[in-house]
Design a protein around this motif. Structure first.
Motif, PDB file in Angstrom:
ATOM      1  N   VAL A   1      39.061 -32.917  66.373  1.00 24.68           N
ATOM      2  CA  VAL A   1      40.419 -33.096  65.851  1.00 24.68           C
ATOM      3  C   VAL A   1      41.260 -31.844  66.032  1.00 24.68           C
ATOM      4  O   VAL A   1      42.431 -31.912  66.441  1.00 24.68           O
ATOM      5  N   PHE A   2      40.674 -30.669  65.735  1.00 20.16           N
ATOM      6  CA  PHE A   2      41.450 -29.423  65.772  1.00 20.16           C
ATOM      7  C   PHE A   2      41.245 -28.618  67.053  1.00 20.16           C
ATOM      8  O   PHE A   2      41.860 -27.555  67.204  1.00 20.16           O
ATOM      9  N   GLN A   3      40.381 -29.106  67.949  1.00 14.60           N
ATOM     10  CA  GLN A   3      40.177 -28.460  69.258  1.00 14.60           C
ATOM     11  C   GLN A   3      39.839 -26.973  69.120  1.00 14.60           C
ATOM     12  O   GLN A   3      40.253 -26.150  69.944  1.00 14.60           O
ATOM     13  N   ASP A   4      39.070 -26.618  68.087  1.00 17.11           N
ATOM     14  CA  ASP A   4      38.732 -25.222  67.804  1.00 17.11           C
ATOM     15  C   ASP A   4      37.223 -25.037  67.931  1.00 17.11           C
ATOM     16  O   ASP A   4      36.471 -25.243  66.973  1.00 17.11           O
ATOM     17  N   ALA A   5      36.780 -24.649  69.119  1.00 12.55           N
ATOM     18  CA  ALA A   5      35.343 -24.495  69.364  1.00 12.55           C
ATOM     19  C   ALA A   5      34.755 -23.339  68.572  1.00 12.55           C
ATOM     20  O   ALA A   5      33.613 -23.416  68.099  1.00 12.55           O
ATOM     21  N   GLU A   6      35.500 -22.254  68.412  1.00 12.50           N
ATOM     22  CA  GLU A   6      34.979 -21.090  67.689  1.00 12.50           C
ATOM     23  C   GLU A   6      34.738 -21.423  66.218  1.00 12.50           C
ATOM     24  O   GLU A   6      33.687 -21.074  65.649  1.00 12.50           O
ATOM     25  N   ALA A   7      35.681 -22.101  65.594  1.00 13.65           N
ATOM     26  CA  ALA A   7      35.497 -22.502  64.208  1.00 13.65           C
ATOM     27  C   ALA A   7      34.321 -23.464  64.087  1.00 13.65           C
ATOM     28  O   ALA A   7      33.551 -23.411  63.113  1.00 13.65           O
ATOM     29  N   SER A   8      34.171 -24.323  65.068  1.00 13.74           N
ATOM     30  CA  SER A   8      33.060 -25.267  65.066  1.00 13.74           C
ATOM     31  C   SER A   8      31.727 -24.542  65.149  1.00 13.74           C
ATOM     32  O   SER A   8      30.780 -24.876  64.419  1.00 13.74           O
ATOM     33  N   MET A   9      31.635 -23.547  66.006  1.00 18.22           N
ATOM     34  CA  MET A   9      30.388 -22.779  66.152  1.00 18.22           C
ATOM     35  C   MET A   9      30.015 -22.098  64.843  1.00 18.22           C
ATOM     36  O   MET A   9      28.840 -22.045  64.462  1.00 18.22           O
ATOM     37  N   ASP A  10      31.007 -21.582  64.127  1.00 16.84           N
ATOM     38  CA  ASP A  10      30.741 -20.894  62.860  1.00 16.84           C
ATOM     39  C   ASP A  10      30.219 -21.844  61.793  1.00 16.84           C
ATOM     40  O   ASP A  10      29.510 -21.419  60.869  1.00 16.84           O
ATOM     41  N   LEU A  11      30.560 -23.123  61.903  1.00 14.31           N
ATOM     42  CA  LEU A  11      30.181 -24.086  60.876  1.00 14.31           C
ATOM     43  C   LEU A  11      28.881 -24.818  61.156  1.00 14.31           C
ATOM     44  O   LEU A  11      28.269 -25.366  60.234  1.00 14.31           O
ATOM     45  N   LEU A  12      28.442 -24.850  62.406  1.00 16.86           N
ATOM     46  CA  LEU A  12      27.230 -25.597  62.743  1.00 16.86           C
ATOM     47  C   LEU A  12      26.020 -25.039  61.993  1.00 16.86           C
ATOM     48  O   LEU A  12      25.905 -23.834  61.786  1.00 16.86           O
ATOM     49  N   PRO A  13      25.099 -25.905  61.563  1.00 15.99           N
ATOM     50  CA  PRO A  13      23.935 -25.457  60.783  1.00 15.99           C
ATOM     51  C   PRO A  13      23.071 -24.449  61.531  1.00 15.99           C
ATOM     52  O   PRO A  13      23.087 -24.386  62.772  1.00 15.99           O
ATOM     53  N   ASP A  14      22.300 -23.687  60.793  1.00 13.20           N
ATOM     54  CA  ASP A  14      21.432 -22.672  61.385  1.00 13.20           C
ATOM     55  C   ASP A  14      20.279 -23.278  62.171  1.00 13.20           C
ATOM     56  O   ASP A  14      19.554 -22.543  62.864  1.00 13.20           O
ATOM     57  N   SER A  15      20.075 -24.596  62.072  1.00 11.88           N
ATOM     58  CA  SER A  15      19.034 -25.239  62.876  1.00 11.88           C
ATOM     59  C   SER A  15      19.401 -25.243  64.357  1.00 11.88           C
ATOM     60  O   SER A  15      18.552 -25.501  65.214  1.00 11.88           O
TER      61      SER A  15
END
Length: 450
Positions: free
Chosen positions: A282-296
């Protein structure tokens, strides 16, 4: 009435002076019904319209080996006996849509209902109304028959309700939203079929049903075009990139319920994954997405997941727009500009992760609150402006498509108001490698596009 005509040395030819009798509509349909039941394979191209959304795709049905292929544009469904696979545009193939017997049966029901109208349409409508053969007008053309449904008000209500009930049931997490036929009011219904004279093969079927269900209105328009009767190419099911567990699916019991710690971890990670997915798409923000992805996820997996989801979301929007506007007088640049405007409009939306509930690794329901854009109003206002411009003589016929794109782009770029928050449940699954997936992204996108 016939007459014997002698030609040459006594050859007799019978001529139809009054014209040979033509079959009745019921006879044609009975023959088509029989031919349909004997098919071994078939190709279909489809166009489906619901309100402002248009989807196109194709399917291949191998009746002899009980294998289906259904390409929905952004994903393709494969079914072999009772097993399902979904192949996404990025090449990801997920095997086994549900890991428990109950969920598998529910999935089978959903896809049976959605595909049966396409696979064997006449058998589908005959099951709803066994007497339907006698409810068509028929136009006899050079190479085919055009049949138009002419049922009375009661017939229309019965058939329309049956179709709306079957095609309107959709997945909602691990459950379905089933319709009670008594709550469906049919506002309009049409049905046309084109049948080839020589073979009695169904060539095309078009239907439209407008109905109201619990004060919500919907209009469904379907067009299916059939070819390669008994001669469709063999369906090749791709290898899964995300495989199911090797164990047989079993019902969840008290003995294998999640521990409190497992439940908490799944709920937290599924929430983070959905948060990351929304940022990427939705927000086209890959960097923000990477920061939120689980540690798995490893760092490399985070980068790949975020960038793939970001790029795929916009690419699919562009592809769907191009498909929907085939034949329209628009350029690739205009389609790209529209996609950019839509992405900007989405960037103004807001959302919040509200809650999560995990029953199993493949059934984690995350609840979100979304303030989305009024996409329906944008299209309605655009249509109204186009009509006024055309009626006032300010645009010519050949300028309509381009002007339509221009107005849409302007409205998306000028978005300055969001709708009131709505809460949505999104079904998240954990894969065997501890990564996550949302199979039906429409579950959350419905809040951002309203």
């Amino acid at each position: 009435m016939t007459k014997n005509v002698i030609i040459g040395a006594g050859f007799i030819i019978l001529l139809c002076l009054a014209g040979c009798s033509e079959p009745e509509a019921a006879e044609v349909l009975e023959e088509t019904e029989q031919v349909e039941q004997e098919l071994t394979s078939l190709d279909v191209e489809f166009e489906e319209n619901r309100e402002e959304e248009t989807s196109t795709g194709n399917g291949v049905f191998d009746y002899e080996n009980d294998v289906d292929y259904y390409n929905m544009g952004d994903a393709a469904l494969y079914r072999d006996d009772n097993d399902f696979w979904i192949e996404y545009a990025d090449g990801t193939v997920i095997e086994d849509l549900a890991a428990t017997t109950a969920e598998q049966e529910e999935m089978e029901k959903i896809y049976h209902n959605q595909l049966e109208m396409i696979k064997k349409p006449f058998a589908f409508i005959t099951e709803i109304d066994p007497e339907i053969h006698n409810k068509f007008d028929m136009e006899i053309r050079d190479n085919d028959y055009l049949l138009t449904y002419n049922g009375d008000e009661a017939d229309i209500e019965e058939l329309g309700r049956g179709i709306a009930e079957q095609t309107g049931s959709v997945p909602d997490g691990a459950e379905t939203n089933d319709m009670d036929p008594s709550d469906i009011d049919i506002d309009a219904f049409t049905l046309e079929m084109i049948i080839e004279k020589e073979t009695h093969y169904l060539q095309q079927i078009e239907q439209k049903v407008a109905y109201t269900f619990n004060d919500l209105s919907d209009v469904q328009e379907y067009k299916y075009t059939y070819s390669n009767h008994n001669d469709a190419e063999q369906i090749e099911i791709p290898d899964a990139t995300i495989a199911a567990d090797d164990t047989d699916p079993v019902e969840t019991t008290e003995q294998d319920e999640l521990s409190a710690e497992e439940k908490e971890t799944l709920e937290a990670e599924a929430s983070d994954y959905l948060d990351a997915l929304i940022q990427a798409t939705v927000f086209q923000d890959a960097e923000a997405s990477m920061d939120l992805l689980p540690d798995s996820y490893s760092e490399e997996e985070k980068k790949t997941e975020a960038e793939t989801q970001r790029d795929m979301f916009k690419d699919i929007y562009i592809q769907n727009t191009e498909q929907n506007m085939q034949g329209a007088n628009v350029t690739e640049e205009e389609v790209t500009d529209l996609a950019d405007a839509v992405m900007y409009a989405l960037s103004t939306t807001d959302y919040e992760i509200m809650d999560a509930h995990a029953e199993s690794v493949d059934n984690i329901v995350v609840t979100i609150s979304v303030e989305g854009i009024d996409d329906t109003s944008i299209y309605q206002e655009t249509d109204q402006e186009l009509l006024e411009l055309y009626e006032n003589g300010e645009i010519a016929d050949e300028e309509i498509d381009s002007k339509n794109m221009e107005i849409l782009i302007e409205k998306y770029n000028d978005i300055d108001e969001l709708l009131s928050p709505v809460e949505l449940d999104v079904h998240v699954m954990q894969n065997p490698d501890d990564t996550y997936v949302v199979i039906a992204q429409d579950q959350y996108l419905a809040g951002f596009f309203q």
